[in-house]
Design a protein around this motif. Sequence first.
Motif, PDB file in Angstrom:
ATOM      1  N   VAL A  30       2.784  -1.322   4.475  1.00  0.00           N
ATOM      2  CA  VAL A  30       2.436  -0.735   5.514  1.00  0.00           C
ATOM      3  C   VAL A  30       2.880   0.776   5.275  1.00  0.00           C
ATOM      4  CG1 VAL A  30       2.952  -0.526   8.241  1.00  0.00           C
ATOM      5  CG2 VAL A  30       2.960  -2.758   7.161  1.00  0.00           C
ATOM      6  N   VAL A  31       1.879   1.615   5.410  1.00  0.00           N
ATOM      7  CA  VAL A  31       1.962   2.909   5.167  1.00  0.00           C
ATOM      8  C   VAL A  31       2.068   3.886   6.336  1.00  0.00           C
ATOM      9  CG1 VAL A  31       0.948   4.983   3.693  1.00  0.00           C
ATOM     10  CG2 VAL A  31       0.609   2.756   2.826  1.00  0.00           C
ATOM     11  N   LEU A  32       3.197   4.630   6.213  1.00  0.00           N
ATOM     12  CA  LEU A  32       3.259   5.579   7.351  1.00  0.00           C
ATOM     13  C   LEU A  32       3.235   7.102   6.804  1.00  0.00           C
ATOM     14  CD1 LEU A  32       6.249   4.243   9.145  1.00  0.00           C
ATOM     15  CD2 LEU A  32       4.013   3.901   9.796  1.00  0.00           C
ATOM     16  N   THR A  33       2.351   7.709   7.308  1.00  0.00           N
ATOM     17  CA  THR A  33       2.115   9.337   6.861  1.00  0.00           C
ATOM     18  C   THR A  33       2.478  10.344   8.239  1.00  0.00           C
ATOM     19  OG1 THR A  33      -0.045   8.593   5.628  1.00  0.00           O
ATOM     20  CG2 THR A  33       0.237  10.963   6.189  1.00  0.00           C
ATOM     21  N   LEU A  34       3.715  10.783   7.466  1.00  0.00           N
ATOM     22  CA  LEU A  34       4.389  11.706   8.530  1.00  0.00           C
ATOM     23  C   LEU A  34       4.706  11.194   9.967  1.00  0.00           C
ATOM     24  CD1 LEU A  34       2.445  15.071   8.332  1.00  0.00           C
ATOM     25  CD2 LEU A  34       4.383  14.612   7.354  1.00  0.00           C
ATOM     26  N   ARG A  36       3.252   8.318  10.992  1.00  0.00           N
ATOM     27  CA  ARG A  36       2.279   7.768  11.823  1.00  0.00           C
ATOM     28  C   ARG A  36       1.579   6.624  10.809  1.00  0.00           C
ATOM     29  NH1 ARG A  36      -0.057  10.028  16.200  1.00  0.00           N
ATOM     30  NH2 ARG A  36      -1.978   9.056  15.773  1.00  0.00           N
ATOM     31  N   TYR A  37       1.006   5.614  11.580  1.00  0.00           N
ATOM     32  CA  TYR A  37       0.400   4.422  10.743  1.00  0.00           C
ATOM     33  C   TYR A  37      -0.886   4.697  10.206  1.00  0.00           C
ATOM     34  CZ  TYR A  37      -1.905  -0.264   9.824  1.00  0.00           C
ATOM     35  OH  TYR A  37      -2.399  -1.042   9.145  1.00  0.00           O
ATOM     36  N   THR A  38      -1.085   4.766   8.952  1.00  0.00           N
ATOM     37  CA  THR A  38      -2.428   5.143   8.369  1.00  0.00           C
ATOM     38  C   THR A  38      -2.913   4.155   7.434  1.00  0.00           C
ATOM     39  OG1 THR A  38      -1.228   5.905   6.579  1.00  0.00           O
ATOM     40  CG2 THR A  38      -1.757   7.444   8.111  1.00  0.00           C
ATOM     41  N   GLY A  39      -2.405   2.669   7.589  1.00  0.00           N
ATOM     42  CA  GLY A  39      -3.065   1.720   6.783  1.00  0.00           C
ATOM     43  C   GLY A  39      -2.332   0.703   6.084  1.00  0.00           C
ATOM     44  N   THR A  40      -2.930  -0.269   5.778  1.00  0.00           N
ATOM     45  CA  THR A  40      -2.124  -1.477   4.945  1.00  0.00           C
ATOM     46  C   THR A  40      -2.814  -1.579   3.721  1.00  0.00           C
ATOM     47  OG1 THR A  40      -1.622  -2.720   7.194  1.00  0.00           O
ATOM     48  CG2 THR A  40      -1.375  -3.738   4.847  1.00  0.00           C
ATOM     49  N   LYS A  41      -1.933  -1.406   2.471  1.00  0.00           N
ATOM     50  CA  LYS A  41      -2.211  -1.204   1.113  1.00  0.00           C
ATOM     51  C   LYS A  41      -2.047  -2.440   0.474  1.00  0.00           C
ATOM     52  CE  LYS A  41      -3.366   2.871   1.823  1.00  0.00           C
ATOM     53  NZ  LYS A  41      -5.047   3.332   1.747  1.00  0.00           N
ATOM     54  N   GLY A  42      -2.662  -2.819  -0.961  1.00  0.00           N
ATOM     55  CA  GLY A  42      -2.047  -3.898  -1.582  1.00  0.00           C
ATOM     56  C   GLY A  42      -2.937  -4.889  -1.460  1.00  0.00           C
ATOM     57  N   PRO A  43      -2.683  -6.103  -2.480  1.00  0.00           N
ATOM     58  CA  PRO A  43      -2.003  -5.830  -3.683  1.00  0.00           C
ATOM     59  C   PRO A  43      -2.398  -4.944  -4.724  1.00  0.00           C
ATOM     60  CG  PRO A  43      -3.293  -8.050  -3.772  1.00  0.00           C
ATOM     61  CD  PRO A  43      -3.736  -7.221  -2.383  1.00  0.00           C
ATOM     62  N   PRO A  50       3.922  12.149  -2.181  1.00  0.00           N
ATOM     63  CA  PRO A  50       5.324  12.068  -2.122  1.00  0.00           C
ATOM     64  C   PRO A  50       5.816  12.855  -1.161  1.00  0.00           C
ATOM     65  CG  PRO A  50       4.536  12.396  -4.358  1.00  0.00           C
ATOM     66  CD  PRO A  50       3.380  12.461  -3.617  1.00  0.00           C
ATOM     67  N   VAL A  51       6.903  12.417  -0.257  1.00  0.00           N
ATOM     68  CA  VAL A  51       7.630  13.012   0.929  1.00  0.00           C
ATOM     69  C   VAL A  51       6.752  12.826   2.145  1.00  0.00           C
ATOM     70  CG1 VAL A  51       8.426  15.331   1.785  1.00  0.00           C
ATOM     71  CG2 VAL A  51       8.578  14.698  -0.651  1.00  0.00           C
ATOM     72  N   ILE A  52       5.544  12.962   1.986  1.00  0.00           N
ATOM     73  CA  ILE A  52       4.683  12.901   3.099  1.00  0.00           C
ATOM     74  C   ILE A  52       4.539  11.489   3.612  1.00  0.00           C
ATOM     75  CG2 ILE A  52       2.152  13.280   4.081  1.00  0.00           C
ATOM     76  CD1 ILE A  52       2.254  15.858   2.562  1.00  0.00           C
ATOM     77  N   GLN A  53       4.314  10.644   2.725  1.00  0.00           N
ATOM     78  CA  GLN A  53       3.837   9.097   3.011  1.00  0.00           C
ATOM     79  C   GLN A  53       5.096   8.208   2.702  1.00  0.00           C
ATOM     80  OE1 GLN A  53       0.252   8.359   0.734  1.00  0.00           O
ATOM     81  NE2 GLN A  53      -1.086   8.501   2.953  1.00  0.00           N
ATOM     82  N   ARG A  54       5.260   7.260   3.504  1.00  0.00           N
ATOM     83  CA  ARG A  54       6.158   6.074   3.089  1.00  0.00           C
ATOM     84  C   ARG A  54       5.732   4.785   3.237  1.00  0.00           C
ATOM     85  NH1 ARG A  54      10.365   3.626   6.347  1.00  0.00           N
ATOM     86  NH2 ARG A  54       9.769   4.798   8.286  1.00  0.00           N
ATOM     87  N   LEU A  98       5.656  -2.764  13.200  1.00  0.00           N
ATOM     88  CA  LEU A  98       5.746  -1.533  14.356  1.00  0.00           C
ATOM     89  C   LEU A  98       5.683  -2.177  15.453  1.00  0.00           C
ATOM     90  CD1 LEU A  98       2.311   0.160  13.125  1.00  0.00           C
ATOM     91  CD2 LEU A  98       4.535   0.822  12.289  1.00  0.00           C
ATOM     92  N   GLN A  99       5.560  -3.628  15.797  1.00  0.00           N
ATOM     93  CA  GLN A  99       5.834  -4.067  17.081  1.00  0.00           C
ATOM     94  C   GLN A  99       7.242  -4.745  17.413  1.00  0.00           C
ATOM     95  OE1 GLN A  99       3.435  -3.586  19.648  1.00  0.00           O
ATOM     96  NE2 GLN A  99       2.126  -2.686  18.098  1.00  0.00           N
ATOM     97  N   VAL A 100       7.785  -4.938  16.544  1.00  0.00           N
ATOM     98  CA  VAL A 100       9.387  -5.424  16.465  1.00  0.00           C
ATOM     99  C   VAL A 100       9.992  -5.014  15.381  1.00  0.00           C
ATOM    100  CG1 VAL A 100       8.646  -7.631  15.076  1.00  0.00           C
ATOM    101  CG2 VAL A 100      10.503  -7.565  16.679  1.00  0.00           C
TER     102      VAL A 100
END
Length: 252
Positions: A30-34, A36-43, A50-54, A98-100
């Motif tokens: 689950v990718v967060l950009t700054l 905010r949720y921006t999408g689900t990645k993988g596999p 770097p730094v901006i996305q987690r 995000l919901q729990v």
Amino acid sequence: MFGFAGVLVVFAVALLVSAIKVLPEYQRGVVLTLGRYTGTKGPGLVLLVPVIQRMMRVDLRVTVMDVPPQDVISRDNVSVRVNAVVYFRVVEPDKSMLQVENFLQATSQLAQTRLRSVLGQHELDEILSQRDSINQTLQAILDEATDPWGIKVTNVEIKDVDLNETMVRAIARQAEAERERRAKVIHAEGELQAAEKLRDAAAMLSQQSQALSLRYLQTLSDMTSGGKSSTIVFPLPLELIKPLIDAVQREK
């Protein structure tokens, strides 16, 4: 100058390593950009800024969760301790993150409260004999409650129902009384069937006087075939000697 360049190279390599993620087949990110949720990645290979996305990893495999023993008071006011096991998996990774706050802990607490609530609506005999039905009810309730969290509850199984010694002895006495009742009912049914058969046989013999006479003679033969000398007082049916009486009267 070379030392500063070396630090820059090391920093750049560290950023590159942090930007490259590899997710196995059973995980999603689950990718967060700054923030905010921006999408689900993988596999597979995932590239992040770097730094901006987690990215937060979510396991999609079936999770087996033990529900700790719960003190339950059944509908007939019997206190029991019941534990269970819950099988579930994440089907929507974004909702589970995000919901729990902690979907594992939330699902565990929900399972405990629902277990006490559902079992409290059943009597002890139902809890012991209708586990499959209760399991299905629990599964449906938990699945509906966890749906907003992106979780699918696939199965719920009640493992153990612990009773105190007093209740165990009471149940044993109840089972023994039930066995005695069934034995008496079976015996009474056998007596009823035997009486019905004797009634039918008597009705059949009463229609044929010769058959009744032969039955008397057969009974007499069975009683005297043992070889022991004894005196037997046997009522002789009138139908058997009536022809002799008629013959004597005709001679007179």
